[in-house]
Write an enzyme that holds these catalytic residues in place. Structure first.
Site, PDB file in Angstrom:
ATOM      1  N   ASP A 160       0.853  -1.188   0.000  1.00 53.50           N
ATOM      2  CA  ASP A 160       0.000   0.000   0.000  1.00 53.50           C
ATOM      3  C   ASP A 160       0.890   1.240   0.000  1.00 53.50           C
ATOM      4  OD1 ASP A 160      -0.109   1.242   3.066  1.00 53.50           O
ATOM      5  OD2 ASP A 160       0.380  -0.887   3.010  1.00 53.50           O
ATOM      6  N   HIS A 474       1.234  -8.869  -3.643  1.00 56.61           N
ATOM      7  CA  HIS A 474       0.236  -7.858  -3.254  1.00 56.61           C
ATOM      8  C   HIS A 474       0.959  -6.517  -3.200  1.00 56.61           C
ATOM      9  CE1 HIS A 474      -3.543  -6.504  -1.412  1.00 56.61           C
ATOM     10  NE2 HIS A 474      -2.770  -5.692  -0.703  1.00 56.61           N
ATOM     11  N   ASP A 503       0.811 -17.534  -4.525  1.00 55.70           N
ATOM     12  CA  ASP A 503       1.309 -16.442  -5.345  1.00 55.70           C
ATOM     13  C   ASP A 503       0.139 -15.779  -6.062  1.00 55.70           C
ATOM     14  OD1 ASP A 503       2.896 -14.680  -6.710  1.00 55.70           O
ATOM     15  OD2 ASP A 503       3.663 -16.153  -8.153  1.00 55.70           O
ATOM     16  N   GLU A 512       2.141 -10.222   0.321  1.00 58.47           N
ATOM     17  CA  GLU A 512       2.438  -8.787   0.325  1.00 58.47           C
ATOM     18  C   GLU A 512       3.943  -8.589   0.448  1.00 58.47           C
ATOM     19  OE1 GLU A 512       0.651  -4.588   2.003  1.00 58.47           O
ATOM     20  OE2 GLU A 512       0.248  -6.412   3.143  1.00 58.47           O
TER      21      GLU A 512
END
Length: 532
Positions: A160, A474, A503, A512
């Site tokens: 993120d 991710h 995966d 992630e």
């Protein structure tokens, strides 16, 4: 790239390779009795050996066999062939076999930069984005005023686009430990960053990008508390960073974030002093300002994150305060800091944690204290840390030796456990510094091998590195760009069970990426660069 038609995933080894004098083992998933090492170019057999087993791999539920070719030390590029099973991915034997992987992990750190345009190439592909998140961030939850204060810069935290002080702590702390342990090797390293060739070593330039942001997280109201994070209220969708236009906010302070701020900047003060005395002095001033607040407010204070649904990173501050005191004492030599850290060391048991991450940074402080050459240390505390260090390192070596894939964590799995496997290299390297016992270096190499392919998947866990690495991490950049390959140089978190990794982009629990895992990988690799 390896020919995907060549290897079998049943011959599982470190597909990047091995230093010549290191342990070299493959785990074979089918019954076999012999193996051959082939020159990758000529296909000539250069070494042969017997396979041992069967062995029960309890955590993966497999019956496996072990091919040990540690005795083979010739430099080159090779393939292992196991009759009746198949051929492995290519691997290299070379004294500096991990340098390219180290540079790729450092490229990953650069490509994580916020507040600026980035562009970097890997394996012929260029990864880039334009300047991003230049509106960092609103002070709404600090002062009540809906105005922007400069919080630009730093690294994105993970998949993120948030930026988190506590997770920066363990990341910068591990990277600084690599500098202090392997300075002569890291100082001349040239990285693909805009600052290369400047007054700072490139390695320190990359860390300074994060520090310049971290400094902006300190309150400016005279309290010198430190903001816990800077994020939007909710995670963004899978868009490129320059296309994420949601408002972003400084989150209120926490005592753990404040202590980690102190530790990072106190350590920076001594590391940068030979290169930029003014910056170093500023770091020390800011560290001492925030330490004054910590001293006046000894209770643990968690941040008020009730408005946020982004990463929490809430943690008790006892270990963070220990680390802060250790770094301030090592930098200044002041007796008050020594008294503080020794009290905290005395209260902590065990002294060394076998598994540690952002919620438990005490090891960083313990090792700073233990290896300090300053006078005045308590002999009993120093001895207790050393005893605990060797006890933990022995446990890690035993766990790796009894695990079918050489994993020092044995059968312990959880969110981000691959980062912990890499981070245990610090414990093992420190134990080697104390004892000169080669078993600790060999176990650290086992950890690296596990992450680079000697695991039950036969795959590297690092994007863009080794055989069949993660394809769908991710990561919002990897998911939002038009490039087939993921952004390179990132260690994925790993499964919560031995066979639980998938995966898939949606599997943030296992796939992630995060700065704290990369900082750990960078430390582990730095210890085995040629000359380390």
């Amino acid at each position: 790239m390896d020919d995907p038609a060549l290897p079998t995933l049943d011959v599982r080894l470190n597909s990047v390779g091995f230093p010549p004098d290191s342990p070299k083992m493959a785990t074979v998933a089918k019954a076999a009795s012999t193996f051959d090492i082939l020159d990758a170019a000529s296909k000539a057999v250069v070494h042969s050996g017997g396979i041992t087993g069967p062995f029960s791999s309890g955590d993966t539920g497999e019956t496996v066999y072990i091919a040990d070719f540690s005795a083979f030390t010739d430099s080159g590029i090779y393939i292992m062939e196991v009759p009746g099973v198949g051929k492995s991915a290519r691997f290299t034997i070379d004294a500096d076999v991990y340098r390219t992987t180290f540079h790729t992990a450092m490229l990953g750190m650069y490509l994580w930069r916020s507040g600026t345009a980035v562009s970097g190439s890997h394996n012929g592909t260029t990864f880039s984005h334009s300047a991003s998140h230049l509106n960092d961030g609103y002070l709404t939850y600090i002062t009540g005023a809906n105005v922007i204060r400069d919080g630009t810069g730093g690294w994105y935290d993970a998949g993120d686009y948030g930026k988190y002080t506590v997770n920066a702590g363990i990341t910068v702390g591990m990277m600084f430990k690599a500098w202090e342990h392997f300075k002569t090797i890291l100082e001349p390293v040239t990285l693909s960053i805009p600052e290369t060739g400047g007054t700072l070593p490139d390695y320190l330039d990359e860390i300074k990008w994060e520090l310049d942001f971290i400094i902006k997280m300190q309150y400016t109201d005279g309290t010198y508390r430190v903001c816990h994070k800077l994020t939007p209220l909710n995670f963004s969708g899978f868009v490129m960073p320059q296309n994420d236009t949601s408002n972003r906010y400084f989150a209120p302070y926490s005592s753990a974030a404040t202590a980690d701020f102190v530790a990072m900047l106190a350590q920076a003060a001594r590391i940068y002093q030979p290169y930029d005395a003014a910056f170093a002095a500023s770091c020390l001033q800011k560290a001492e300002e925030s330490c004054t607040w910590l001293d006046a407010n000894p209770g643990n204070h968690e941040a008020d994150l009730s408005a946020f649904s982004t990463g929490g990173y809430q943690t008790d501050d006892a270990d963070d305060r220990l680390w802060a005191a250790a770094e301030l004492w090592e930098t200044t030599g002041e007796s008050g800091y020594l008294d503080d850290v020794e009290t905290r060391i005395g209260n902590k048991s065990p002294k060394i944690d076998s598994q540690f991450d952002w919620p438990s940074v005490g090891n960083l402080g313990m090792l700073t204290y233990y290896f300090s050459e300053r006078g005045g240390k308590a002999a009993a505390l120093t001895e207790a840390i050393g005893t605990s260090l060797l006890d933990v390192a022995d446990d890690l070596a035993a766990a790796a030796g009894s695990n079918a894939y050489g994993r020092p964590m044995g059968s312990s799995y959880y969110w981000g456990c691959n980062g912990t496997v890499a981070r245990q290299a610090l414990i093992l390297r420190a134990a080697y510094m104390v004892s000169s016992d080669r078993v600790y270096l060999d176990t650290a190499l086992d950890a690296i091998s596990h992450l680079l392919g000697r695991n039950c998947y036969g795959r590297s866990y690092v994007t863009g590195v080794g055989y069949h690495p993660p394809k769908y991490p991710h990561d919002r950049r990897s998911g939002a760009d038009s490039i087939d390959d993921p952004w390179p140089g990132y260690l994925v978190g790993g499964g919560h069970t031995a066979t639980g990794w998938v995966d898939e982009q949606a599997s943030y629990e296992t796939n992630e990426i995060a700065v704290n895992w990369n900082g750990a990988l960078i430390y582990a690799l730095a210890g085995f660069l040629s000359g380390s």
